[in-house]
Design a protein around this motif. Structure first.
Motif, short mmCIF file in Angstrom:
data_model
loop_
_atom_site.label_atom_id
_atom_site.label_comp_id
_atom_site.label_asym_id
_atom_site.label_seq_id
_atom_site.Cartn_x
_atom_site.Cartn_y
_atom_site.Cartn_z
N MET A 1 59.34 -1.28 11.88
CA MET A 1 60.19 -0.29 11.23
C MET A 1 61.45 -0.92 10.66
N SER A 2 61.30 -2.04 9.97
CA SER A 2 62.49 -2.70 9.44
C SER A 2 63.04 -2.00 8.20
N VAL A 3 62.19 -1.23 7.48
CA VAL A 3 62.61 -0.51 6.29
C VAL A 3 62.63 0.98 6.58
N LEU A 4 63.79 1.58 6.36
CA LEU A 4 63.98 3.01 6.59
C LEU A 4 64.02 3.72 5.24
N LEU A 5 63.02 4.57 4.97
CA LEU A 5 62.93 5.31 3.71
C LEU A 5 63.40 6.74 3.94
N LEU A 6 64.41 7.17 3.19
CA LEU A 6 64.92 8.53 3.31
C LEU A 6 64.83 9.22 1.96
N GLU A 7 64.27 10.42 1.94
CA GLU A 7 64.20 11.18 0.69
C GLU A 7 64.57 12.63 0.98
N ALA A 8 65.67 13.06 0.38
CA ALA A 8 66.18 14.41 0.60
C ALA A 8 65.48 15.46 -0.24
N PHE A 9 64.70 15.02 -1.23
CA PHE A 9 63.99 15.96 -2.12
C PHE A 9 62.61 15.39 -2.38
N ASN A 10 61.72 15.55 -1.42
CA ASN A 10 60.44 14.85 -1.45
C ASN A 10 59.39 15.63 -2.25
N GLY A 11 59.52 15.55 -3.57
CA GLY A 11 58.58 16.20 -4.47
C GLY A 11 58.63 15.51 -5.82
N GLY A 12 57.64 15.77 -6.67
CA GLY A 12 57.62 15.19 -8.01
C GLY A 12 57.68 13.68 -7.98
N SER A 13 58.49 13.11 -8.88
CA SER A 13 58.61 11.66 -8.98
C SER A 13 59.21 11.04 -7.72
N HIS A 14 60.06 11.79 -7.02
CA HIS A 14 60.65 11.28 -5.79
C HIS A 14 59.57 11.01 -4.75
N LYS A 15 58.66 11.95 -4.60
CA LYS A 15 57.55 11.78 -3.65
C LYS A 15 56.59 10.69 -4.13
N GLN A 16 56.35 10.66 -5.44
CA GLN A 16 55.44 9.65 -5.98
C GLN A 16 55.91 8.25 -5.65
N LEU A 17 57.22 8.00 -5.82
CA LEU A 17 57.76 6.68 -5.51
C LEU A 17 57.70 6.40 -4.01
N LEU A 18 58.07 7.37 -3.21
CA LEU A 18 58.07 7.17 -1.77
C LEU A 18 56.66 6.87 -1.26
N ASP A 19 55.68 7.56 -1.80
CA ASP A 19 54.29 7.32 -1.38
C ASP A 19 53.85 5.90 -1.72
N LEU A 20 54.23 5.43 -2.91
CA LEU A 20 53.87 4.06 -3.30
C LEU A 20 54.52 3.04 -2.37
N LEU A 21 55.77 3.27 -2.02
CA LEU A 21 56.47 2.34 -1.13
C LEU A 21 55.85 2.35 0.26
N GLN A 22 55.49 3.52 0.74
CA GLN A 22 54.88 3.61 2.06
C GLN A 22 53.53 2.89 2.11
N GLU A 23 52.79 2.96 1.01
CA GLU A 23 51.49 2.30 0.96
C GLU A 23 51.61 0.78 0.91
N THR A 24 52.69 0.30 0.33
CA THR A 24 52.80 -1.12 0.01
C THR A 24 53.69 -1.91 0.95
N VAL A 25 54.79 -1.31 1.36
CA VAL A 25 55.78 -2.02 2.17
C VAL A 25 55.38 -1.97 3.64
N GLU A 26 55.21 -3.12 4.22
CA GLU A 26 54.85 -3.18 5.63
C GLU A 26 56.06 -2.86 6.50
N ASP A 27 55.77 -2.34 7.65
CA ASP A 27 56.80 -2.15 8.67
C ASP A 27 57.90 -1.20 8.19
#
Length: 345
Positions: A1-27
């Motif tokens: 858990m070295s990377v902490l991803l926070l999104e206050a509005f998890n929809g549309g492009s915001h969610k799209q980016l967060l999903d990509l990061l979650q799939e790709t960034v380890e830990d």
């Protein structure tokens, strides 16, 4: 858990980016809020994340969008303030369209300025987004009645960089007319050959059949003229033209996602302002409503010009395969940190 991803509005492009990061960034670990009541998310999400994010000595990097008031969160959670803090701007509240300037709520733009001041890296999805934000800070702060801070843009600019919003383009070649398929295939080869320079794994990500079926059902056999001219892209329409039959009319659409619309075969016709000149060559831009009307009339009289045209736009610049390494590098704790001393010296 070295990377902490926070999104206050998890929809549309915001969610799209967060999903990509979650799939790709380890830990990594993420905490989000649903994409509704945007104004309340901007006002109060820091207080929510203060309680929702557990303390951990493993965190090294914090990534969030500019909806969150990062300054408030850092004040409420000093342990998170010690992390490398990356702020991503999908849009900025200093120039976001409002009917009248008097209607612009000062608090939202002010929150974003404060967030930039405490962030270590500020990434914008376009040069226009970055420059419009930085160049508007001084004028924006003049709305304060007195005791106005100065030169905030000079403190923030050294932290800033442009990092395009990444798109995972679906495979739509089989929906395109024959004359556009070759060029479209070349684009895909270009996207993945560029990625191959940075990755050992160059496999093309698989797309779900349901998404392709949806494209077919929703008529992405049409090519859009972005604000919208769309020409029919299916094979029967091309045969009609070849056999001398009366051609089908152009379809005019106004897509919300331009770089995706072009990928699906659309012909873009965009205003020569805002971010569009960054993305599209001059041939696809218009400067006045009169020019737009004239171009539309021209294409409607000669629909084959759109149907036979292969759009000259380098969409690989915005592909996830091209941008993946930049995002991964941004989220490494060993990247050079921009210290407060550097900005104040």
């Amino acid at each position: 858990m070295s990377v902490l991803l926070l999104e206050a509005f998890n929809g549309g492009s915001h969610k799209q980016l967060l999903d990509l990061l979650q799939e790709t960034v380890e830990d990594c670990v993420s905490f989000t809020l649903p994409a509704k009541k945007w104004h309340w998310r901007a006002r109060t999400s820091a207080l929510y994340f203060m309680q929702a994010v557990p303390a951990s000595s493993l965190y090294r990097v914090l990534f969030t969008s500019s909806v969150l008031n990062l300054a408030e969160l850092v004040a409420l959670r000093p342990d998170l303030g010690r992390l490398k803090k990356v702020l991503y701007f999908h849009e900025n509240q200093l120039v976001y369209p409002v009917r009248k300037s008097q209607e612009r709520d000062f608090q939202y733009g002010y929150n974003q300025i404060l967030s930039c001041l405490v962030a270590d890296v500020v990434a914008f999805n376009s040069s226009f987004n970055m420059e419009s934000f930085l160049s508007s800070i001084s004028t924006f702060m003049k709305t304060m009645p007195d005791h106005r801070p100065k030169d905030l843009d000079r403190l923030i600019r050294p932290k800033c960089r442009v990092l395009h919003f990444p798109i995972r383009f679906p495979e739509v070649t089989r929906f395109l007319p024959a004359h556009k398929r070759l060029r479209h295939s070349e684009r895909h080869v270009n996207i993945y050959s560029q990625a191959a320079q940075h990755h050992t794994d160059t496999s093309v990500p698989s797309e779900t059949e349901s998404h392709e079926e949806k494209l077919q059902k929703e008529g992405l056999q049409s090519t859009s003229l972005a604000p919208g001219l769309e020409a029919s892209q299916n094979q029967p329409a091309c045969r009609q033209c070849d056999e001398g039959e009366k051609p089908r009319p152009l379809h005019i659409v106004w897509p919300h996602r331009w770089i995706e619309a072009v990928h699906c075969g659309c012909y873009p016709l965009c205003p020569n302002t805002l971010v569009y000149p960054e993305i599209f060559p001059a041939t696809y831009l218009y400067s006045t409503p009169e020019q737009l009307c004239k171009k539309l009339q021209h294409f409607c009289k000669r629909p084959q010009l759109v149907r036979q045209h292969v759009t000259q736009v380098n969409i690989s610049t915005f592909s996830w395969e091209t941008l993946k390494d930049e995002f991964k590098s941004l989220l490494r704790a060993d990247c050079d940190m921009i210290s407060t001393e550097q900005h104040t010296s």
